[in-house]
Design a protein around this motif. Structure first.
Motif, PDB file in Angstrom:
ATOM      1  N   ALA A 121       0.811  -1.090  -0.140  1.00  0.00           N
ATOM      2  CA  ALA A 121      -0.055   0.007   0.204  1.00  0.00           C
ATOM      3  C   ALA A 121       0.814   1.281   0.015  1.00  0.00           C
ATOM      4  O   ALA A 121       0.449   2.275  -0.582  1.00  0.00           O
ATOM      5  CB  ALA A 121      -0.755  -0.241   0.992  1.00  0.00           C
ATOM      6  N   GLU A 122       2.141   1.287   0.520  1.00  0.00           N
ATOM      7  CA  GLU A 122       2.880   2.355   0.593  1.00  0.00           C
ATOM      8  C   GLU A 122       3.403   2.338  -0.556  1.00  0.00           C
ATOM      9  O   GLU A 122       3.720   3.734  -1.114  1.00  0.00           O
ATOM     10  CB  GLU A 122       3.899   2.107   1.853  1.00  0.00           C
ATOM     11  CG  GLU A 122       4.890   3.382   2.052  1.00  0.00           C
ATOM     12  CD  GLU A 122       5.775   2.967   3.247  1.00  0.00           C
ATOM     13  OE1 GLU A 122       7.013   3.611   2.863  1.00  0.00           O
ATOM     14  OE2 GLU A 122       5.540   2.052   4.166  1.00  0.00           O
ATOM     15  N   LEU A 159       1.190   6.917  -6.754  1.00  0.00           N
ATOM     16  CA  LEU A 159      -0.296   7.561  -6.621  1.00  0.00           C
ATOM     17  C   LEU A 159      -1.369   6.596  -7.441  1.00  0.00           C
ATOM     18  O   LEU A 159      -2.327   6.948  -8.074  1.00  0.00           O
ATOM     19  CB  LEU A 159      -0.238   8.632  -7.432  1.00  0.00           C
ATOM     20  CG  LEU A 159       0.562  10.008  -7.126  1.00  0.00           C
ATOM     21  CD1 LEU A 159       0.429  11.057  -8.139  1.00  0.00           C
ATOM     22  CD2 LEU A 159       0.383  10.274  -5.496  1.00  0.00           C
ATOM     23  N   ARG A 160      -0.912   5.239  -7.274  1.00  0.00           N
ATOM     24  CA  ARG A 160      -1.947   4.125  -7.645  1.00  0.00           C
ATOM     25  C   ARG A 160      -3.393   4.150  -6.824  1.00  0.00           C
ATOM     26  O   ARG A 160      -3.342   4.480  -5.762  1.00  0.00           O
ATOM     27  CB  ARG A 160      -1.487   2.906  -7.580  1.00  0.00           C
ATOM     28  CG  ARG A 160      -0.372   2.482  -8.527  1.00  0.00           C
ATOM     29  CD  ARG A 160       0.139   1.084  -8.351  1.00  0.00           C
ATOM     30  NE  ARG A 160      -0.645   0.291  -8.823  1.00  0.00           N
ATOM     31  CZ  ARG A 160      -1.012  -0.399  -9.843  1.00  0.00           C
ATOM     32  NH1 ARG A 160      -0.288   0.377 -10.935  1.00  0.00           N
ATOM     33  NH2 ARG A 160      -1.810  -1.165 -10.333  1.00  0.00           N
ATOM     34  N   GLY A 161      -4.288   4.190  -7.583  1.00  0.00           N
ATOM     35  CA  GLY A 161      -5.587   4.176  -7.045  1.00  0.00           C
ATOM     36  C   GLY A 161      -6.389   5.478  -6.704  1.00  0.00           C
ATOM     37  O   GLY A 161      -7.242   5.753  -6.066  1.00  0.00           O
ATOM     38  N   ARG A 162      -5.611   6.754  -7.313  1.00  0.00           N
ATOM     39  CA  ARG A 162      -6.132   7.893  -7.023  1.00  0.00           C
ATOM     40  C   ARG A 162      -6.700   8.634  -8.367  1.00  0.00           C
ATOM     41  O   ARG A 162      -6.350   8.139  -9.604  1.00  0.00           O
ATOM     42  CB  ARG A 162      -4.983   8.921  -6.622  1.00  0.00           C
ATOM     43  CG  ARG A 162      -4.518   8.468  -5.413  1.00  0.00           C
ATOM     44  CD  ARG A 162      -3.457   9.491  -4.695  1.00  0.00           C
ATOM     45  NE  ARG A 162      -2.829   9.242  -3.484  1.00  0.00           N
ATOM     46  CZ  ARG A 162      -1.896   9.737  -2.988  1.00  0.00           C
ATOM     47  NH1 ARG A 162      -1.659  11.008  -3.304  1.00  0.00           N
ATOM     48  NH2 ARG A 162      -1.400   9.519  -1.736  1.00  0.00           N
ATOM     49  N   ASP A 196       2.391   1.644  -3.400  1.00  0.00           N
ATOM     50  CA  ASP A 196       1.133   2.152  -4.599  1.00  0.00           C
ATOM     51  C   ASP A 196       1.163   3.825  -4.275  1.00  0.00           C
ATOM     52  O   ASP A 196       0.827   4.489  -5.016  1.00  0.00           O
ATOM     53  CB  ASP A 196      -0.117   1.604  -4.011  1.00  0.00           C
ATOM     54  CG  ASP A 196      -0.280  -0.004  -4.597  1.00  0.00           C
ATOM     55  OD1 ASP A 196       0.663  -0.245  -5.213  1.00  0.00           O
ATOM     56  OD2 ASP A 196      -1.168  -0.411  -4.008  1.00  0.00           O
ATOM     57  N   ARG A 197       1.385   4.287  -2.849  1.00  0.00           N
ATOM     58  CA  ARG A 197       0.987   5.784  -2.823  1.00  0.00           C
ATOM     59  C   ARG A 197       2.390   6.506  -3.336  1.00  0.00           C
ATOM     60  O   ARG A 197       2.044   7.488  -3.935  1.00  0.00           O
ATOM     61  CB  ARG A 197       1.309   5.965  -1.418  1.00  0.00           C
ATOM     62  CG  ARG A 197      -0.252   5.666  -0.511  1.00  0.00           C
ATOM     63  CD  ARG A 197      -0.226   6.323   0.818  1.00  0.00           C
ATOM     64  NE  ARG A 197       0.611   5.904   1.859  1.00  0.00           N
ATOM     65  CZ  ARG A 197       0.538   4.873   2.533  1.00  0.00           C
ATOM     66  NH1 ARG A 197      -0.387   4.212   2.540  1.00  0.00           N
ATOM     67  NH2 ARG A 197       1.575   4.298   3.493  1.00  0.00           N
ATOM     68  N   TRP A 198       3.323   5.890  -3.628  1.00  0.00           N
ATOM     69  CA  TRP A 198       4.600   6.415  -4.384  1.00  0.00           C
ATOM     70  C   TRP A 198       4.267   6.812  -5.610  1.00  0.00           C
ATOM     71  O   TRP A 198       4.399   7.748  -6.193  1.00  0.00           O
ATOM     72  CB  TRP A 198       5.962   5.557  -4.137  1.00  0.00           C
ATOM     73  CG  TRP A 198       6.363   5.132  -2.973  1.00  0.00           C
ATOM     74  CD1 TRP A 198       6.021   5.551  -1.686  1.00  0.00           C
ATOM     75  CD2 TRP A 198       7.296   4.147  -2.602  1.00  0.00           C
ATOM     76  NE1 TRP A 198       6.972   4.825  -0.495  1.00  0.00           N
ATOM     77  CE2 TRP A 198       7.786   4.052  -1.348  1.00  0.00           C
ATOM     78  CE3 TRP A 198       8.241   3.089  -3.712  1.00  0.00           C
ATOM     79  CZ2 TRP A 198       8.613   3.186  -0.688  1.00  0.00           C
ATOM     80  CZ3 TRP A 198       8.907   2.312  -2.958  1.00  0.00           C
ATOM     81  CH2 TRP A 198       9.050   2.251  -1.373  1.00  0.00           C
TER      82      TRP A 198
END
Length: 610
Positions: free
Chosen positions: A600-601, A607-610, A603-605
């Motif tokens: 999940a972290e 911007l996945r899922g945004r 993915d945030r790098w």
């Protein structure tokens, strides 16, 4: 000057010099009285860091009006009535010095009402001069007001610090109290503004109370401790070694619910962390020690900051061994996917085949194929850590971890994955990259191999015991008479540590043998240090520490170096060894050996899922 009786006011002011050091001391004494009275809510109102005003309101049982004047007399207390009571004190306060001492150096008022009374009663004291009891409206409980602290003792007042500093001392003590009494609601205001509130009705081990007192980072890195033996119980939290502090600002120790400072226990904790703590750093902990009240003397300090244990040597050994064993179970990968406050579980090595044994680091290592798929890596270890895709497709039996290896996780395909996952590549010849069930693991291969080698060396030497090397020429060692007495009384203990020593005179010892592994060092200085430990703490870990330092150096020189190319099977072998090795979360110097990055972290790098 003739001998004369000191006036009561002066006696109380002298006592105040021991009991009332600063505003935080006043808050401590008054809040402890409230808790002893059964309060479940305490309001603390402060002005100018407590120098101008300290007001403590509680909902406890209250004080009868006829006892109010007695409450401000020296050595008047409802908590002890005999020597037997004093030897088994279970309350926070008991000496009967706090209220008269505080009242002698302030403008003091006391208002209280019991449940069965129609109204409250008030008593005012100014500079130690007691007024009359008068009726006053008041809810059930007690309110104590302390105004203008040290107004009549200017020499004491000038030693007080800035408002922010004095307030900080009060807040720190209340934080320590909130940790041990989560059932009590504490409301604090300063200069008319609410500053902090600790909610009541919480469990001692509630994660919420831990977060609001010590902080989220401590809570996320906390390991739960709960061990009982020999009539003792030690429970609470210790922070993982990777979470350390530059100072001792997060070290909380409680004995039977009383916050104390104790050199012997602090030494035991320091020794337990010695093998995993980075040089110069301090461990963080919240520990509760419980024992029979008759085995501890709490009446050794006017402010009750210190205690004296009747079995100090047993306490030191119990604390050290409990924490030492708990820290030994901090294997790499063991808890990265578990809740921070979960109980620690012993982790044992998973049965390994020849493929999972440590490789011969002396032979040339080819550069691994960076494009190698995790599926191919997993196939080589199918019998150890989960099924291959072919096994899943064929419906073959799926490997399940041993009950002694609870940290295996399930990836998105449903396969079981070991805690540190499967290696996929080597980065810059220094780090191993591994795919875990829920993200990525990065391992410092030198630090990890160094710890593995170090633990193997220690295990081997522990099995042999400490061997003594006789000296060709016995040495006379000059010591103090007290040290000579200790050496004579502890001759059997010294022999277990590898020293063959006897008394040669009032202030001298004859040294005939030394620990073999340390024979080339300064054994006389080591002997003196050991004697100091035996005198102060009842035991010494100096020989073990010196031995471990030498073994650590040996392990460091023998560990795989940076830029050594490893094959993927060799990298996986190192990961499996880490999972099976005690304290493998840190290298010999206390640095972390691995890091976990959740998917999940990552993915945030991006911007996945945004």
């Amino acid at each position: 000057m003739p001998i004369r009786q000191l006036p009561d006011i002066l006696v109380n002011q002298i006592a105040a010099g021991e009991v009332v050091e600063r505003p935080a001391s006043v808050v401590k004494e008054l809040v402890e009285n409230a808790l002893d009275a059964g309060a479940l809510r305490v309001d603390i109102d402060l002005e100018e860091g407590g120098v101008r005003l300290i007001r403590i309101r509680d909902d406890g049982g209250g004080i009868p009006p006829e006892e109010l004047p007695l409450a401000v007399q020296r050595h008047a207390t409802s908590k002890i009535g005999s020597l037997d009571d004093l030897e088994a004190v279970a309350t926070l306060g008991f000496r009967g010095e706090a209220l008269p001492s505080i009242a002698s150096v302030s403008r003091f008022s006391l208002i209280s009402r019991r449940e069965d009374e129609a109204h409250g009663s008030a008593l005012e004291v100014e500079g130690g001069r007691v007024g009359d009891v008068t009726p006053r409206p008041h809810p059930r409980g007690t309110t104590v007001e302390v105004r203008d602290l040290f107004y009549n003792v200017p020499a004491r007042r000038k030693f007080l610090r800035a408002e922010r500093t004095e307030l900080g001392h009060i807040e720190e003590w209340l934080r320590a109290l909130a940790l041990v009494r989560p059932d009590v609601e504490l409301r604090i205001s300063h200069n008319g503004k609410a500053s902090r509130r600790y909610k009541g009705d919480e469990d001692l081990f509630s994660g919420a109370r831990l977060v609001e007192t010590v902080g989220r980072e401590f809570a996320d890195n906390a390991l739960r401790i709960d061990h009982s033996a020999a009539g003792l119980r030690l429970h609470g939290w210790i922070a993982k070694p990777a979470y350390s502090r530059a100072s001792a600002d997060q070290q909380y120790l409680y004995v039977n619910g009383r916050a104390i400072r104790d050199r012997s226990v602090a030494h035991a904790v320091k020794q337990a962390f010695a093998d995993v703590m980075y040089h110069g750093r301090q461990p963080a902990y919240v520990l509760f020690l419980e024992l029979d009240p008759t085995r501890v003397d709490v009446n050794v300090h006017p402010a009750k900051h210190e205690v004296r244990f009747r079995d100090a040597r047993l306490i030191h050994d119990f604390v050290y061994r409990t924490l030492h064993e708990a820290l030994a179970d901090t294997r790499a990968g063991q808890t990265h996917h578990a809740a921070a406050d979960a109980a620690m579980t012993a982790f044992a090595a998973v049965p390994a085949s020849g493929a999972a044994s440590m490789p011969d680091w002396s032979r040339p290592m080819p550069q691994p194929n960076l494009a190698l798929r995790v599926d191919e890596t997993r196939a080589a270890y199918a019998g150890l850590y989960g099924p291959t895709p072919a096994q899943i497709a064929s419906g073959a039996d799926v490997w399940t971890p041993s009950p002694m290896a609870p940290d295996a996780a399930v990836d998105e395909s449903g396969a079981l994955v070991p805690p540190l996952g499967y290696a996929v590549a080597q980065l810059h010849g220094i780090y191993i990259l591994s795919q875990a069930a829920d993200g990525m693991i990065v391992v410092d291969m030198h630090a990890a191999h160094e710890r593995i080698g170090y633990e193997k060396l220690k295990t081997a030497h522990d099995g042999e015991g400490v061997r003594t090397q006789p000296l060709l020429v016995p040495q006379t060692v000059a010591v103090s008479e007290r040290e000579a007495d200790v050496a004579e009384a502890e001759s059997a203990t010294l022999a277990e540590l590898g020293f063959e020593v006897s008394r040669a005179g009032i202030q001298s010892l004859l040294l005939r043998g030394v620990p073999a592994l340390l024979a080339q060092g300064d054994t006389e200085a080591l002997l003196r240090d050991v004697l100091t430990d035996l005198r102060e703490h009842g035991e010494s870990l100096r020989v073990r520490s010196a031995r471990d330092e030498l073994l650590s150096t040996m392990a460091c020189h023998g560990a795989v170096r940076a830029n050594r190319r490893l094959t993927v099977p060799e990298m996986n072998a190192l990961l499996r060894q880490m999972e099976a090795t005690e304290r493998s979360g840190q290298c010999n110097h206390g640095r972390p050996t691995w890091a976990h990055f959740p998917l999940a972290e990552i993915d945030r790098w991006f911007l996945r899922g945004r």
